[in-house]
Design an enzyme around this catalytic site. Structure first.
Site, PDB file in Angstrom:
ATOM      1  N   SER A   1       2.417  -7.569  11.940  1.00 30.00           N
ATOM      2  CA  SER A   1       1.568  -7.033  10.875  1.00 30.00           C
ATOM      3  C   SER A   1       0.129  -6.816  11.326  1.00 30.00           C
ATOM      4  O   SER A   1      -0.795  -6.834  10.506  1.00 30.00           O
ATOM      5  CB  SER A   1       1.602  -7.948   9.637  1.00 30.00           C
ATOM      6  OG  SER A   1       2.934  -8.102   9.162  1.00 30.00           O
ATOM      7  N   ARG A   2      -0.067  -6.621  12.611  1.00 25.86           N
ATOM      8  CA  ARG A   2      -1.387  -6.350  13.198  1.00 25.86           C
ATOM      9  C   ARG A   2      -2.371  -7.512  13.017  1.00 25.86           C
ATOM     10  O   ARG A   2      -3.589  -7.336  13.131  1.00 25.86           O
ATOM     11  CB  ARG A   2      -2.011  -5.068  12.608  1.00 25.86           C
ATOM     12  CG  ARG A   2      -1.194  -3.792  12.905  1.00 25.86           C
ATOM     13  CD  ARG A   2      -1.081  -3.562  14.399  1.00 25.86           C
ATOM     14  NE  ARG A   2      -0.492  -2.276  14.735  1.00 25.86           N
ATOM     15  CZ  ARG A   2       0.796  -2.080  15.053  1.00 25.86           C
ATOM     16  NH1 ARG A   2       1.636  -3.117  15.033  1.00 25.86           N
ATOM     17  NH2 ARG A   2       1.238  -0.896  15.366  1.00 25.86           N
TER      18      ARG A   2
END
Length: 211
Positions: free
Chosen positions: A189-190
């Site tokens: 999710s970065r």
């Protein structure tokens, strides 16, 4: 061309402060060993960023040839674009993109030339063809055809045909003396893990950065 849908999530273990070595050179050596052992093609390949007096950044890929606590060494022609920029502004950034491991490392600092003896030791270890290539290329200068390069190769081969190829006076090494490191570990999710080492009088300060 719209490539906005090109993405993948980074599935990898996290990076915590207590997993980092207090010495960034040791931490780099650990990660470099992982990259080499993982079979990454040329793990010593890095993007080298420099800027001259006009402030325009330039990037190119070079190969790291030596590193220890004193710095990171690469070699080039002293008449090249990068060398001229380093003469005007002796600072640089290095990026090691070990994407297959979801990792990258940034090294920033001042730059100095290595001694002639150190350059000579490395030059003597190069294949003869690479030694000749160092004599042939006026790096970054305009040339009208490849045929002219090949002609110069023949001339240099003839010039040194009966002995060792000497170190050119216009070729040698630079050492990036680190003042900042960043170790980046990709996460889902970065929400990546990033840790920064900053040089100070007492040694190094380590702090986590937001992704």
């Amino acid at each position: 061309m719209d490539i906005s849908d090109m993405r993948r999530d980074f599935e990898s273990e996290g990076l915590d402060l207590d997993a980092l070595d207090a010495n960034p050179a040791t931490q780099f050596a650990n990660w470099f060993g992982h990259a080499r052992d993982a079979g990454i093609l040329e793990p010593n390949a890095l993007s080298l960023g420099t800027a001259g007096q006009d402030g325009q950044p330039n990037l190119r890929t070079v190969l790291l040839k030596y590193f220890d606590e004193t710095g990171f060494v690469f070699y080039t022609n002293y008449g090249s674009r990068k060398a001229k920029e380093l003469e005007a502004n002796p600072r640089a950034a290095m990026l090691f993109p070990w994407i297959a491991l979801n990792r990258q490392v940034i090294v920033q600092g001042r730059v100095e030339k290595v001694g002639k003896a150190e350059s000579l030791r490395y030059f003597a270890s190069r294949p003869r063809g690479s030694q000749i290539g160092a004599w042939v290329s006026e790096q970054s200068q305009v040339i009208t055809s490849r045929g002219l390069l090949e002609q110069k190769v023949a001339e240099i081969k003839q010039r040194f045909h009966d002995g060792e190829v000497p170190l050119p006076s216009f070729w040698g090494g630079y050492r990036v003396v680190p003042e900042r490191f960043e170790f980046w570990q990709g996460r889902p999710s970065r929400l990546h893990d990033r840790f920064e080492y900053l040089k100070n009088e007492a040694g190094w300060t380590i702090q986590r950065l937001q992704p």
